[in-house]
Design a protein around this motif. Structure first.
Motif, PDB file in Angstrom:
ATOM      1  N   GLY A 136      30.200  33.487  46.009  1.00  0.00           N
ATOM      2  CA  GLY A 136      31.651  33.548  46.158  1.00  0.00           C
ATOM      3  C   GLY A 136      32.360  33.661  44.816  1.00  0.00           C
ATOM      4  N   MET A 137      31.856  32.948  43.814  1.00  0.00           N
ATOM      5  CA  MET A 137      32.448  33.036  42.473  1.00  0.00           C
ATOM      6  C   MET A 137      32.220  34.422  41.872  1.00  0.00           C
ATOM      7  SD  MET A 137      31.322  29.267  41.086  1.00  0.00           S
ATOM      8  CE  MET A 137      32.128  29.328  39.481  1.00  0.00           C
ATOM      9  N   LYS A 138      31.035  34.991  42.111  1.00  0.00           N
ATOM     10  CA  LYS A 138      30.773  36.349  41.612  1.00  0.00           C
ATOM     11  C   LYS A 138      31.708  37.363  42.272  1.00  0.00           C
ATOM     12  CE  LYS A 138      25.864  35.508  40.627  1.00  0.00           C
ATOM     13  NZ  LYS A 138      24.489  35.700  41.132  1.00  0.00           N
ATOM     14  N   GLN A 139      31.962  37.175  43.574  1.00  0.00           N
ATOM     15  CA  GLN A 139      32.889  38.075  44.265  1.00  0.00           C
ATOM     16  C   GLN A 139      34.289  37.955  43.669  1.00  0.00           C
ATOM     17  OE1 GLN A 139      31.222  40.276  45.849  1.00  0.00           O
ATOM     18  NE2 GLN A 139      31.489  39.932  48.018  1.00  0.00           N
ATOM     19  N   ARG A 140      34.708  36.725  43.378  1.00  0.00           N
ATOM     20  CA  ARG A 140      36.036  36.530  42.789  1.00  0.00           C
ATOM     21  C   ARG A 140      36.107  37.106  41.374  1.00  0.00           C
ATOM     22  NH1 ARG A 140      37.247  30.889  42.526  1.00  0.00           N
ATOM     23  NH2 ARG A 140      35.262  30.266  43.434  1.00  0.00           N
ATOM     24  N   LEU A 141      34.998  37.004  40.640  1.00  0.00           N
ATOM     25  CA  LEU A 141      34.965  37.616  39.310  1.00  0.00           C
ATOM     26  C   LEU A 141      35.083  39.135  39.431  1.00  0.00           C
ATOM     27  CD1 LEU A 141      34.606  37.420  36.250  1.00  0.00           C
ATOM     28  CD2 LEU A 141      32.116  37.465  36.618  1.00  0.00           C
ATOM     29  N   GLY A 142      34.416  39.703  40.441  1.00  0.00           N
ATOM     30  CA  GLY A 142      34.542  41.146  40.680  1.00  0.00           C
ATOM     31  C   GLY A 142      35.981  41.547  40.953  1.00  0.00           C
ATOM     32  N   ILE A 143      36.695  40.725  41.697  1.00  0.00           N
ATOM     33  CA  ILE A 143      38.112  41.005  41.962  1.00  0.00           C
ATOM     34  C   ILE A 143      38.932  40.860  40.686  1.00  0.00           C
ATOM     35  CG2 ILE A 143      40.154  40.167  43.200  1.00  0.00           C
ATOM     36  CD1 ILE A 143      38.371  39.659  45.599  1.00  0.00           C
ATOM     37  N   ALA A 144      38.593  39.860  39.851  1.00  0.00           N
ATOM     38  CA  ALA A 144      39.283  39.712  38.568  1.00  0.00           C
ATOM     39  C   ALA A 144      39.111  40.961  37.712  1.00  0.00           C
ATOM     40  CB  ALA A 144      38.747  38.479  37.831  1.00  0.00           C
ATOM     41  N   MET A 145      37.901  41.524  37.701  1.00  0.00           N
ATOM     42  CA  MET A 145      37.653  42.776  36.967  1.00  0.00           C
ATOM     43  C   MET A 145      38.546  43.893  37.516  1.00  0.00           C
ATOM     44  SD  MET A 145      33.491  42.747  36.701  1.00  0.00           S
ATOM     45  CE  MET A 145      32.587  41.529  35.730  1.00  0.00           C
ATOM     46  N   ALA A 146      38.643  43.944  38.845  1.00  0.00           N
ATOM     47  CA  ALA A 146      39.461  44.981  39.480  1.00  0.00           C
ATOM     48  C   ALA A 146      40.943  44.810  39.153  1.00  0.00           C
ATOM     49  CB  ALA A 146      39.253  44.947  40.993  1.00  0.00           C
ATOM     50  N   LEU A 147      41.379  43.570  38.926  1.00  0.00           N
ATOM     51  CA  LEU A 147      42.797  43.286  38.690  1.00  0.00           C
ATOM     52  C   LEU A 147      43.224  43.508  37.242  1.00  0.00           C
ATOM     53  CD1 LEU A 147      43.267  40.028  40.804  1.00  0.00           C
ATOM     54  CD2 LEU A 147      44.346  42.236  41.225  1.00  0.00           C
ATOM     55  N   LEU A 148      42.259  43.664  36.327  1.00  0.00           N
ATOM     56  CA  LEU A 148      42.631  43.896  34.926  1.00  0.00           C
ATOM     57  C   LEU A 148      43.483  45.158  34.805  1.00  0.00           C
ATOM     58  CD1 LEU A 148      39.316  43.048  33.041  1.00  0.00           C
ATOM     59  CD2 LEU A 148      41.528  41.920  32.697  1.00  0.00           C
ATOM     60  N   GLY A 149      44.578  45.046  34.069  1.00  0.00           N
ATOM     61  CA  GLY A 149      45.471  46.183  33.899  1.00  0.00           C
ATOM     62  C   GLY A 149      46.538  46.305  34.955  1.00  0.00           C
ATOM     63  N   SER A 150      46.649  45.309  35.842  1.00  0.00           N
ATOM     64  CA  SER A 150      47.708  45.272  36.873  1.00  0.00           C
ATOM     65  C   SER A 150      47.762  46.547  37.711  1.00  0.00           C
ATOM     66  CB  SER A 150      49.077  45.014  36.230  1.00  0.00           C
ATOM     67  OG  SER A 150      49.079  43.815  35.512  1.00  0.00           O
ATOM     68  N   PRO A 151      46.673  46.867  38.417  1.00  0.00           N
ATOM     69  CA  PRO A 151      46.674  48.079  39.247  1.00  0.00           C
ATOM     70  C   PRO A 151      47.673  47.977  40.395  1.00  0.00           C
ATOM     71  CG  PRO A 151      44.763  46.726  39.769  1.00  0.00           C
ATOM     72  CD  PRO A 151      45.414  46.102  38.568  1.00  0.00           C
ATOM     73  N   LYS A 152      48.152  49.133  40.838  1.00  0.00           N
ATOM     74  CA  LYS A 152      49.079  49.181  41.977  1.00  0.00           C
ATOM     75  C   LYS A 152      48.331  49.168  43.309  1.00  0.00           C
ATOM     76  CE  LYS A 152      52.492  51.843  39.376  1.00  0.00           C
ATOM     77  NZ  LYS A 152      53.175  53.152  39.262  1.00  0.00           N
ATOM     78  N   LEU A 153      47.026  49.479  43.256  1.00  0.00           N
ATOM     79  CA  LEU A 153      46.213  49.582  44.466  1.00  0.00           C
ATOM     80  C   LEU A 153      44.871  48.907  44.232  1.00  0.00           C
ATOM     81  CD1 LEU A 153      45.468  50.822  47.267  1.00  0.00           C
ATOM     82  CD2 LEU A 153      44.787  52.900  46.032  1.00  0.00           C
TER      83      LEU A 153
END
Length: 302
Positions: A136-153
């Motif tokens: 679960g922590m790895k999944q959340r880290l993956g989402i943190a990676m995706a959120l870098l740069g404030s994506p719109k999608l």
């Protein structure tokens, strides 16, 4: 309302097999959109086409109001975060170090790392090696990676897959809040229909590469009424009326088939006028899983 993702007649064919067959998606801005279907339905293939990871056989994709082309892909993907299949990450490095690598690749300043760690509730674990993280922590880290740069999608493929109930609850809460906390529109796929029902506002249901339904979750539920439980004081007085409607009368608790509101109101009025004593009426909305099964059954019947 602006559409953040739009596909037209999107197809992907492998040999003689049509993995995605004329799929039309319309994802409104600012929502959590659930892309739902069983394993092998075409969800991951569609999401990979949205990200330009594989090329469609035919059809088109628009992201953030712009056509996805070879020329526009990089600019659009800078505004898009994604987590497809298993989260990436170097197990021998800390979360902080992993995020620094991703930030450098995205051209994002390192000061953004603290923000995304706070969003996914990993700030206190930033210095731990990822190899020590739970799934679960790895999944959340993956989402943190995706959120870098404030994506719109954000495009998330099966982010609850393999998680225990506590991890699913944590992920569900995180994704529900994502449009409000980050401003991003979220497209999330899953085969866990019950979980999706609790976190999404818009729904697209796919099976064998075909879209079966797209629209608000509330609309899907309205069009998929469940049974109604009727509790009576005097079943004997209700029996002839129920029999006339083709409903078996057995005791004081009757299960009615799904009925339109006007027909249900007329039946209850008849029962009341006949002295049956209607004391309780309980509607049962089908779960998303029941709705999906009925939709696939209808598709097969056609």
């Amino acid at each position: 309302m602006q559409t953040v993702i739009e596909t037209k007649s999107l197809c992907k064919q492998y040999g003689t097999r049509m993995a995605v067959d004329h799929v039309e998606l319309h994802v409104p801005q600012g929502c959590v959109y659930g892309f739902i279907g069983p394993n092998g339905a075409g969800k991951s293939t569609t999401m990979k086409m949205l990200l330009g990871l594989i090329h469609p056989t035919s059809g088109s994709v628009r992201l953030l109001g712009q056509p996805l082309t070879r020329e526009s892909r990089l600019a659009l993907l800078r505004q898009t975060g994604s987590l497809i299949e298993n989260p990436a990450g170097y197990l021998h490095l800390t979360a902080q170090e992993n995020l620094e690598i991703v930030a450098d690749l995205k051209g994002v300043p390192h000061k953004d790392i603290g923000r995304v760690l706070d969003i996914v509730h990993l700030a206190q674990d930033r210095s731990r090696k990822v190899g020590q993280y739970s799934l679960g922590m790895k999944q959340r880290l993956g989402i943190a990676m995706a959120l870098l740069g404030s994506p719109k999608l954000l495009i998330l493929d099966e982010p609850t897959n393999g998680l225990d109930p506590a991890g699913i609850q944590e992920m569900r809460s995180l994704i529900q809040d994502m449009p409000a906390t980050t401003g991003a529109t979220v497209l999330i796929s899953s085969h866990l229909l019950g979980e999706m029902e609790q976190m999404v506002e818009q729904v697209g249901i796919i099976d064998h590469g075909h879209m079966l339904f797209e629209g608000p979750l509330a609309e899907l539920q309205r069009h998929s009424r469940g049974s109604v439980t009727l509790r009576l004081l005097d079943p004997a007085k209700a029996a002839p009326i129920l029999r006339a409607h083709g409903i078996a009368a057995d005791g004081g608790c009757i299960t009615l088939p799904p009925l339109r509101d006007d027909l249900l109101a007329a039946l209850v009025q008849q029962l009341a006028m006949n002295g049956a004593g209607v004391v309780e009426l309980t509607p049962h909305t089908k779960t998303l899983e029941e709705i999906f099964l009925s939709l696939t059954a209808n598709e097969e019947a056609d």
